[in-house]
Scaffold this motif. Structure first.
Motif, short mmCIF file in Angstrom:
data_model
loop_
_atom_site.label_atom_id
_atom_site.label_comp_id
_atom_site.label_asym_id
_atom_site.label_seq_id
_atom_site.Cartn_x
_atom_site.Cartn_y
_atom_site.Cartn_z
N THR A 149 -13.04 -4.15 4.08
CA THR A 149 -13.36 -2.91 4.09
C THR A 149 -13.75 -2.35 2.66
N SER A 209 -8.49 1.77 8.10
CA SER A 209 -8.78 2.70 7.05
C SER A 209 -9.51 3.51 7.38
N GLU A 214 -14.28 0.61 0.03
CA GLU A 214 -14.23 2.13 -0.13
C GLU A 214 -14.66 2.64 -1.20
N CYS A 254 0.98 -1.06 -0.14
CA CYS A 254 0.00 -0.04 0.16
C CYS A 254 0.84 1.05 -0.12
#
Length: 290
Positions: A62, A218, A64, A20
């Motif tokens: 997660t 996050s 997004e 990341c």
């Protein structure tokens, strides 16, 4: 509940973090692989699901952006799953009073448990209203009448303000003209608030901050909450006892009146329908819930 686990195509959390960082800094972008969702059929609590996903994959899912919503739905659908599943979004709930009161009785609550309150429906209900003495979490932007207080926190005098305002505007009004929105610390004070509000749904001073997070740390920005559905309590007083409240024409008329009231309270363009009881009727006596 079933579980959706979420991981990057790598063998460890450290690799996931490194990849990341590479993506965000513009390095080695070709090594950054898209996330994968994994459906887990075992029914677990959210906490147990989080622990399982962290041990077996990387973390709970997660989500997004809209593409990831589609990917998540596709994963669940391909597993022939039609029930609800956990993802990694959670909220730390900490209710507090508008005037900052934290003394004895600050944790008093009188939620309407018959309606499963507080239910945080659609992820927007951070303020509290009182209706016939029962408390509901509610969208803070809805315009309601409200209860202010004077005196002291330990010996309050409650006042109904017959104006429709959002929770924050009601708070401002109370602070400018009284002391603050009502702090309710025991059953006796709650009865006083109920007597002031009568049949009205009214704001009180209890509220909370969003405090919404993803399990993997996050930042929470993207939302995809279900369309908001809210129960509204309604009391009908009959002047003519021969009127059948369950008559379709009567119910249609009442719905139109209810829509007008909701519009006046800042809720325009909503769909309103009756909640039927097991026997198919809407009204039981002179009282019903919408």
């Amino acid at each position: 509940m079933n579980v959706l686990a979420h991981r990057i195509q790598s063998s460890s959390i450290m690799e996931r973090i490194l990849l990341c960082v590479c993506c965000f800094s513009g390095w080695l972008t070709s090594t950054c692989l898209p996330c994968q969702y994994h459906y887990v059929a075992d029914a677990k609590t959210w906490t147990a699901a989080q622990s399982y996903c962290r041990q077996t994959h990387t973390d709970l899912a997660t989500v997004e952006n809209s593409d990831e919503v589609k990917q998540l739905n596709s994963t669940a659908s391909s597993a022939a799953n039609s029930s609800k599943v956990w993802i990694g979004l959670y909220s730390q709930i900490s209710w507090k009073w508008s005037d900052g009161f934290t003394g004895s009785g600050a944790d008093y609550r009188n939620w309407d448990t018959s309606e499963h309150e507080p239910d945080f429906y659609s992820g927007v209900q951070f303020c509290v209203s009182s209706s016939e003495g029962k408390w509901w979490d509610y969208d803070c932007s809805v315009k309601l009448k409200f209860i202010c207080y004077t005196g002291t926190q330990r010996n309050p005098e409650f006042h109904l303000v017959d104006k429709n305002m959002s929770w924050s505007d009601a708070q401002k009004y109370c602070r400018e003209n009284f002391l603050d929105l009502a702090t309710v610390t025991n059953h006796g004070e709650n009865q006083q608030v109920q007597e002031k509000a009568q049949k009205e749904m009214a704001w009180i001073g209890l509220h909370r901050d969003p405090n919404i997070y993803w399990s993997d740390g996050s930042k929470h920005s993207f939302t995809n909450w279900a369309i908001q559905r809210q129960a509204v309590k309604m009391t009908v007083k009959l002047e003519n006892s021969s009127v059948d409240l369950n008559d379709p024409a009567v119910k249609a008329y009442l719905l139109e009146k209810l829509k007008e009231q909701l519009k006046a309270g800042g809720l325009d363009g909503v769909t309103v329908k009756w909640r039927e009881q097991p026997d198919g009727k809407v009204f039981d006596g002179h009282r019903k819930r919408e």
